[in-house]
Design an enzyme around this catalytic site. Structure first.
Site: not given
Lengths: 467, 301
Positions: A323-325, A467
């Site tokens: 999800w963060h990248g 993000f």
């Protein structure tokens, strides 16, 4: 529009004044919706269409869910809507990453296929508003929240500008009903909101951006630095990301408070945690509870067998990392957190409330492992992360020094540490809440002066926007 | 609403007092600090009386040993290079601070690509002389050109934002240790730089920077000062035409241009460099005689 820009400092008071001057709730909500879209369109106007599309799809899907009685059809609507929203997220955020890795894998297998790459700019905050909208949709499906029939109210829920681009990722059960109440002008709310905003700005401008000056030099030029510099940068980065993200959340909560809305708490002194599990109860609370409610528990949570329980933890944290990248560094970062929590669960540490010297030992241990994991989060590539780790353990030498920045970081950290220590141990001493009127107001003026003098005022982006 | 207005007025009043009092206090700190740039700027503004003054950024500060130049040229020399001041606007301001009270015989300006290249923010490095706003018409004019003069005019504390910590730190720890005639030696690095990339000729030129370059030259002409341009060695391979824009300006104004970067001086000697753009003390001790020799030859001719 950034919270730390002059543009926002003109935008927000104007929005506030007009908002409270408007006599009717519907007008107020419509005005907030227009203001929110204006706020978002300051980055890349065309991406407001994505925000609008996601809003329309989830709105219609929720209406569809409320109308259908057949479970199968309801499930179909939910899955269809989830797929469309996640496909948009995939296309903008993950497609190139997957295409590159697939091409590389196929090349290694002797298949010469070049997957096409798209030059797409990542829309600001896309993961935040899509998750918020999906959370609402799942809640409607599960009957946890009532469907919102007024499109404008729902659109405002998805795009409410204080938390639109970097959270907190709000729940419909907390935020949606607040749009149905006409908030009266409250002196206490405004003063309390201003204090929150100031503290947020302090965390961002005085702590995070000062740490960033050092951290960026080291992490962006790994070939030129030794283990000492890497160690120092790895100690500063946790405070940089905390100041950056918790600072943003605090400003967001303060801004909403001034408008009469209560947003959920997003950070609760995470570096005081004594286990990694506890860290996740304190760090980015709106995201970790989102994953808990909409992924971990539907997977079975810890009410399944031991091995399946560990698997659920791993899946949740790997997805959280992704999800963060779109980078292997984030996958590894999520995996490390998953593995550490499995170990804690196996040892039973997550259920123990440590005291005395044990508490200090476990706090230090947690802080160290969280810091090490942050290296993967911050490093530009996996190669860089591994190189930094290796140098930290094999090449401790005199680090690259920036005396002035170190002094500023030390001062900011000292202030943050004492404030959080008081909060952690429930002390009621607060200058900002002093019963003496002059002291409270003097505090605000001093904080502003302090930020003007020592803040890094070059309008840097917030890390979590990416993000 | 009444309460809110009362609160805002009180906060603004206190803020105004804090700003003005803090501004005065920070000026005192700035003038007494022993950090990297404040004492040099103060010296240039109030005390410099040397025959030759070198101006430029950190590459000037760390590359020219004043005593070697003084011995070789038999004239007094002050190295006025200021760390992190890499654009012509800051050099223009520094020159004018000197000319307010002293006219040197020779001014040497160490140049960089940033002195003509079009960058995202042309004025990115001018904030270190913001404390001189209201005290120097040249500081005022540069900030007016940058379009942010009013911010500094309005808020006195803001003038010290860029260097506040550095100035305060300079009261506690001197960063001028080993300084001699303005030259500050850089210590030996833990390891020497590796060759990375090439210095490519910028395609876009900032006309405003060239305008200020001309203003700099004109100020020297007005005062009959011999102006020298130079570019010291860097540990990057440079395009042959890297500095052609500046060389054309120099040629048009009859200013000599000593370019050691494009020539590749020390390009096989990473052991002289602290990083890809800075010589450490050993490199400076070896480079300064080369420059002194060339300059002496030019001055005699």
């Amino acid at each position: 529009m950034l919270f730390n820009s002059l543009h926002f400092l003109l935008f927000f008071p104007t929005v506030c004044a007009i908002y409270y001057l408007l006599p009717f709730l519907k007008l107020r909500n419509l005005f907030l919706l227009i203001a929110s879209y204006y706020f978002y369109m300051n980055w890349e106007p065309v991406y407001a269409l994505l925000l609008l599309s996601s809003t329309i799809i989830t709105y219609l899907a929720a209406i569809g869910l409320s109308m259908k009685k057949c479970k199968k059809r309801k499930k179909l609507i939910l899955v269809f809507s989830l797929i469309i929203n996640l496909a948009v997220l995939f296309l903008f955020k993950y497609y190139n990453f997957v295409a590159e890795n697939l091409t590389s894998l196929l090349t290694n297998l002797g298949v010469a296929i070049q997957m096409p790459n798209f030059e797409l700019l990542l829309p600001v905050g896309i993961s935040f508003y899509i998750f918020q909208a999906l959370g609402y949709l799942i809640d409607v499906y599960k009957g946890k929240t009532v469907v919102e029939k007024n499109f404008f109210t729902y659109a405002l829920f998805v795009s409410f500008f204080p938390q639109l681009v970097a959270g907190p990722i709000e729940r419909s059960t907390n935020l949606l009903h607040q749009f149905k109440v006409k908030h009266t002008f409250s002196y206490d709310n405004i003063m309390s909101g201003i204090c929150m905003m100031l503290w947020g700005y302090f965390l961002k401008l005085v702590l995070a951006d000062r740490c960033a000056l050092y951290v960026n030099i080291i992490f962006n030029n790994v070939a030129f630095h030794n283990g000492g510099s890497f160690l120092l940068a790895s100690l500063f980065f946790p405070f940089q990301i905390y100041g950056d993200f918790a600072g943003y959340s605090m400003v967001a909560i303060g801004v909403a408070k001034i408008l009469g809305f209560n947003l959920m708490e997003n950070f609760r002194r995470p570096y005081f945690a004594t286990t990694v599990s506890e860290f996740w109860h304190r760090w980015h609370i709106s995201l970790s509870t989102w994953f808990k409610d909409y992924l971990y528990i539907p997977l079975g949570g810890n009410r399944v067998g031991m091995l399946r329980g560990y698997l659920n933890i791993m899946i949740t944290f790997i997805v959280s990392g992704i999800w963060h990248g779109a980078n292997w560094t984030f996958v590894i970062w999520g995996t490390i957190h998953g593995v550490l929590q499995c170990i804690e669960k196996f040892l039973g540490w997550n259920k123990i409330k440590w005291n005395g010297i044990n508490r200090i030992i476990h706090w230090a241990l947690t802080f160290c492992v969280v810091c090490l994991a942050w290296i993967f989060f911050r490093a530009n590539t996996m190669g860089d992360a591994m190189y930094i780790m290796k140098r930290i353990f094999t090449d401790i030498a005199m680090p690259y020094m920036r005396v002035a920045d170190f002094l500023a970081i030390a001062l900011a950290l000292l202030i943050v540490f004492f404030k959080e220590l008081l909060d952690e141990y429930g002390s009621k001493i607060r200058i900002s809440d002093s019963p003496i009127w002059i002291v409270r107001h003097f505090y605000i003026a001093v904080m502003v002066a302090f930020i003007i003098l020592l803040g890094v005022l070059n309008g840097d982006q917030f890390i979590y926007f990416q993000f | 609403m009444k309460n809110l207005l009362k609160s805002f007025l009180f906060i603004l009043a206190v803020l105004f007092i804090l700003d003005r009092a803090g501004g005065r206090l920070m000026w005192w700190v700035n003038q007494h600090s022993q950090d990297m740039s404040a004492p040099k700027l103060k010296y240039l503004a109030d005390e410099v009386n040397e025959d030759m003054v070198l101006l430029g950024t950190s590459r000037c500060n760390f590359h020219y040993v004043s005593s070697i130049l003084a011995d070789s040229l038999t004239m007094s020399v002050y190295n006025g290079g200021i760390d992190a001041s890499d654009c012509i606007f800051t050099h223009y301001f520094a020159l004018n601070q000197v000319l307010r009270h002293h006219t040197p015989k020779v001014v040497c300006l160490e140049l960089m690509v940033n002195d003509f290249k079009l960058t995202k923010n042309s004025f990115a490095t001018i904030s270190f002389f913001a404390p001189y706003i209201g005290r120097s018409e040249y500081a005022d004019s540069v900030f007016r050109e940058a379009g942010n003069y009013w911010k500094y005019k309005l808020c006195h504390l803001y003038r010290y934002n860029a260097k506040a910590v550095s100035n305060i730190g300079g009261l506690l720890v001197s960063r001028q240790q080993g300084a001699e005639g303005g030259y500050i030696p850089l210590p030996k690095p833990p390891f020497f730089p590796k060759k990375v990339g090439e210095a490519k000729t910028p395609t876009k030129v900032d006309t405003l920077k060239l305008k200020y370059m001309q203003k700099f030259i004109n100020r020297c002409k007005e005062k009959n000062i011999k102006l020298i341009f130079m570019v010291s060695p860097a540990y990057t391979v440079a395009d042959d035409d890297l500095y052609d824009v500046l060389k054309n300006v120099a040629r048009a104004n009859d200013v000599p241009f000593f370019d050691y970067h494009s020539r590749g001086l020390f390009i096989e000697n990473p052991e002289y460099f602290k990083d890809s753009v800075h010589l450490w003390d050993r490199g400076a001790q070896l480079y300064t005689p080369v420059f002194a020799h060339d300059l002496k030859k030019y001055l005699i001719e």
